[in-house]
Design a protein around this motif. Structure first.
Motif, mmCIF file in Angstrom:
data_model
loop_
_atom_site.group_PDB
_atom_site.id
_atom_site.type_symbol
_atom_site.label_atom_id
_atom_site.label_comp_id
_atom_site.label_asym_id
_atom_site.label_seq_id
_atom_site.Cartn_x
_atom_site.Cartn_y
_atom_site.Cartn_z
ATOM 1 N N UNK A 8 -4.743 0.201 -12.122
ATOM 2 C CA UNK A 8 -4.965 -1.003 -11.322
ATOM 3 C C UNK A 8 -3.901 -2.065 -11.623
ATOM 4 N N UNK A 9 -3.628 -2.265 -12.910
ATOM 5 C CA UNK A 9 -2.617 -3.267 -13.289
ATOM 6 C C UNK A 9 -1.247 -2.845 -12.768
ATOM 7 N N UNK A 41 0.819 -1.222 0.000
ATOM 8 C CA UNK A 41 0.000 0.000 0.000
ATOM 9 C C UNK A 41 0.852 1.271 0.000
ATOM 10 N N UNK A 42 2.093 1.161 0.445
ATOM 11 C CA UNK A 42 2.918 2.337 0.703
ATOM 12 C C UNK A 42 3.496 2.836 -0.613
ATOM 13 N N UNK A 43 2.636 3.432 -1.447
ATOM 14 C CA UNK A 43 3.041 3.837 -2.795
ATOM 15 C C UNK A 43 2.091 4.916 -3.295
ATOM 16 N N UNK A 44 2.598 5.792 -4.185
ATOM 17 C CA UNK A 44 1.747 6.844 -4.759
ATOM 18 C C UNK A 44 0.662 6.260 -5.644
ATOM 19 N N UNK A 45 0.858 5.017 -6.078
ATOM 20 C CA UNK A 45 -0.154 4.402 -6.935
ATOM 21 C C UNK A 45 -1.457 4.150 -6.176
ATOM 22 N N UNK A 46 -1.370 4.032 -4.829
ATOM 23 C CA UNK A 46 -2.598 3.776 -4.058
ATOM 24 C C UNK A 46 -3.561 4.951 -4.123
ATOM 25 N N UNK A 47 -3.135 6.202 -3.803
ATOM 26 C CA UNK A 47 -4.077 7.317 -3.994
ATOM 27 C C UNK A 47 -4.484 7.476 -5.453
ATOM 28 N N UNK A 104 -6.504 -17.750 -5.203
ATOM 29 C CA UNK A 104 -7.380 -17.414 -6.323
ATOM 30 C C UNK A 104 -7.088 -16.020 -6.872
ATOM 31 N N UNK A 105 -6.008 -15.400 -6.370
ATOM 32 C CA UNK A 105 -5.779 -13.991 -6.682
ATOM 33 C C UNK A 105 -5.725 -13.719 -8.185
ATOM 34 N N UNK A 106 -5.016 -14.574 -8.932
ATOM 35 C CA UNK A 106 -4.864 -14.304 -10.362
ATOM 36 C C UNK A 106 -6.220 -14.299 -11.061
ATOM 37 N N UNK A 107 -7.055 -15.296 -10.748
ATOM 38 C CA UNK A 107 -8.377 -15.361 -11.378
ATOM 39 C C UNK A 107 -9.244 -14.167 -10.959
ATOM 40 N N UNK A 108 -9.132 -13.815 -9.654
ATOM 41 C CA UNK A 108 -9.939 -12.685 -9.171
ATOM 42 C C UNK A 108 -9.509 -11.369 -9.824
ATOM 43 N N UNK A 109 -8.217 -11.246 -10.137
ATOM 44 C CA UNK A 109 -7.757 -10.031 -10.815
ATOM 45 C C UNK A 109 -8.411 -9.904 -12.190
ATOM 46 N N UNK A 162 -7.314 4.975 -6.061
ATOM 47 C CA UNK A 162 -8.569 5.365 -5.416
ATOM 48 C C UNK A 162 -9.211 6.556 -6.139
ATOM 49 N N UNK A 163 -8.384 7.545 -6.514
ATOM 50 C CA UNK A 163 -8.923 8.756 -7.140
ATOM 51 C C UNK A 163 -9.486 8.467 -8.529
ATOM 52 N N UNK A 164 -8.741 7.701 -9.321
ATOM 53 C CA UNK A 164 -9.196 7.482 -10.694
ATOM 54 C C UNK A 164 -10.424 6.563 -10.705
ATOM 55 N N UNK A 165 -10.488 5.618 -9.763
ATOM 56 C CA UNK A 165 -11.682 4.765 -9.688
ATOM 57 C C UNK A 165 -12.891 5.588 -9.275
ATOM 58 N N UNK A 166 -12.686 6.518 -8.338
ATOM 59 C CA UNK A 166 -13.788 7.351 -7.888
ATOM 60 C C UNK A 166 -14.275 8.248 -9.033
#
Lengths: 251, 289
Positions: B173-174, B135-141, B227-232, B144-148
């Motif tokens: 996301x990728x 989570x400790x990355x600029x990609x997290x905000x 199941x992470x890969x399939x869920x992605x 969240x922002x682009x999804x919103x």
């Protein structure tokens, strides 16, 4: 107030000797015993006698095996509790001000009547030093036995954290790590005390002393004794030979 | 990290609700009267519903008001202030649209900025945690922002904006997943740094107790990671692909509804992974991740 003090008057903390700890878990028990009936909410257990026991502990002892490239594996017992960090990430994330670091001695505490039990401080701690009590819904953590160390109702030798007082091996030491002349600071200097996860930038006050190098077989001082005789002698030797000469014996 | 239902619902629904408020504040769509009323009720139901859901994971929700006191250091406290301020500003702006048929654009822009700020504070609660390298990355905000923004555009019917934003959200996301998969290794925190034991490979020999504990349940959640890969793939399909296809096809209300529902489900899957895949460094003390 969740702003960390820039400087604390003292840095009270523990020095834990990984060379001396025998992994008896007495510190775990004395910690739970003292802290379940003193400062703050009790440390609850869930299903303590059932199939899936679980409970809140402020101090837990792990055991690790260190396997060198050559040589025998070494078992290291590893007690872990709150390290009362100078840059405590658990304090600054708290939304209510329930978590705070004291200016006078650097102890990190939780004011339980302000705690909303959001659990964010436990997430922020890289060491797993904070546990949300399942019965009370508030965050529990090591208080450095703040209700013992200044307690004038106790005899002087008891005014140390319960874990330190009970350790039968003398593996736990308590003192002011901000004072370079204190016993604990000199111990850390002499033994090369280190921080846990220094890369996390928490600047822990508690220090750990590394296990001393162990003797190795090839370095043992004396060679094994040479055998005096390969054959049994005396009465038993005569008996051995006599029995061998009987029919069915070794010939 | 344990993917608590309350927190997944909160970040998903509130993110969508505040996302819709961003667009309404900019006057996109430029609605008034009853239509505006419906849009605002939907946005408030999502935003406030999410906030209420988040209270369910608290040990003592009755002390919740105390969370407004520590805005100087705590992103959780800042989020409280941001969300309440946004909801008040947008309520006044919305009242003007609904009851007075007038659009106070300055107030709208302020409300949009505050809505974006609220989503940012939510994401910073996770981003600030050095103990969770994923989570400790600029990609997290950014995520969240682009999804919103994308979800808000979808709800606001801004097809022209929604399609590129959805695709951009998929790319972020990728990127978040790729960076996240290497984050723990790159953080430099290992069993050796955690224990300080040198001179050999460190192995967890015995845990402190025979049973699990709060730390393992909360921080070392591993169920379902296989199941992470399939869920992605499912998350990307529901969150981005299906809505984009629905929007490109000739407009119908049914397709629009399908796009919104699919996006909502996709974001929930993505949020479940956001928590379930996140490794807390405390797991290293237990020889797990």
């Amino acid at each position: 107030m969740t702003q960390l003090p820039t400087e604390t008057d003292r840095k009270m903390g523990l020095v834990i000797d990984l060379d001396t700890c025998v992994g008896c878990h007495a510190c775990v028990i004395s910690c739970k015993g003292w802290n379940t009936e003193n400062y703050g909410a009790p440390l609850s257990d869930q299903s303590p006698y059932g199939a899936d026991p679980s409970g809140t502990f402020l101090n837990r002892v792990h055991s690790y095996e260190v396997q060198p490239e050559d040589g025998l594996a070494q078992l290291v017992h590893f007690p872990k509790s709150c390290l009362h960090c100078e840059d405590a990430p658990c304090v600054t994330v708290c939304p209510t001000g329930a978590s705070y670091k004291r200016v006078e001695d650097g102890i990190v505490l939780v004011n339980e009547s302000d705690c909303i039990g959001c659990g964010l401080c436990a997430w922020a701690c890289p060491y797993g030093a904070r546990e949300l009590d399942a019965a009370e819904g508030v965050m529990k953590k090591c208080t450095l036995c703040v209700d013992r160390i200044y307690n004038n109702n106790l005899p002087e030798e008891d005014r140390v954290p319960a874990c330190v007082r009970t350790c039968p091996a003398g593996a736990r030491h308590f003192g002011d790590l901000g004072d370079p002349d204190s016993d604990v600071s000199r111990l850390v200097d002499a033994r090369g005390g280190f921080d846990l996860m220094p890369e996390q930038g928490t600047k822990p006050v508690n220090k750990y002393l590394p296990p001393r190098p162990k003797d190795r077989l090839e370095q043992a001082g004396a060679a094994p004794l040479a055998p005096v005789t390969e054959e049994p002698g005396g009465f038993l030797g005569w008996l051995d030979r006599a029995l061998d000469r009987l029919p069915g014996g070794r010939h | 990290m344990h993917p608590a239902r309350s927190v997944i619902l909160f970040t998903t629904l509130s993110g969508l609700g505040f996302g819709l408020l961003i667009w309404l504040g900019f006057g996109l769509p430029a609605v008034t009267g009853w239509v505006a009323f419906v849009f605002f009720v939907l946005a408030y139901l999502l935003a406030v519903g999410g906030l209420i859901a988040s209270a369910f994971h608290l040990g003592h929700p009755e002390r919740g008001l105390k969370a407004f006191t520590q805005w100087r250091t705590s992103w959780l406290s800042r989020e409280g202030w941001a969300s309440v301020t946004t909801l008040i500003v947008m309520a006044i702006y919305g009242a003007g649209l609904v009851f007075l048929d007038s659009r106070w654009s300055l107030l709208g822009w302020l409300g949009s900025t505050l809505s974006l700020g609220t989503v940012l504070t939510t994401s910073m609660i996770y981003t600030q945690l050095r103990s969770v390298p994923r989570w400790h990355s600029r990609l997290t905000p950014a995520l969240f922002l682009v999804l919103s923004l994308a979800g808000g555009a979808l709800l606001a019917g801004q097809t022209r904006w929604a399609v590129p934003l959805l695709i951009f959200a998929g790319i972020i996301q990728i990127a978040h997943w790729i960076r996240g998969d290497a984050a723990l290794a790159r953080s430099g925190t290992t069993m050796t740094s955690a224990t300080g034991l040198r001179g050999g490979a460190v192995r967890a020999f015995e845990p402190p107790h025979t049973g699990p504990n709060y730390l393992l349940r909360e921080m070392v959640y591993v169920v379902g990671r296989k199941h992470a890969a399939r869920l992605r793939v499912i998350a990307l399909l529901l969150m981005v692909a299906v809505p984009v296809i629905c929007l490109i096809l000739p407009f119908s209300h049914l397709l629009a509804a399908l796009a919104v529902l699919s996006h909502l489900a996709g974001v929930m899957v993505s949020r479940w992974l956001f928590f379930a895949e996140a490794e807390h460094v405390v797991g290293l003390y237990y020889g797990q991740r």
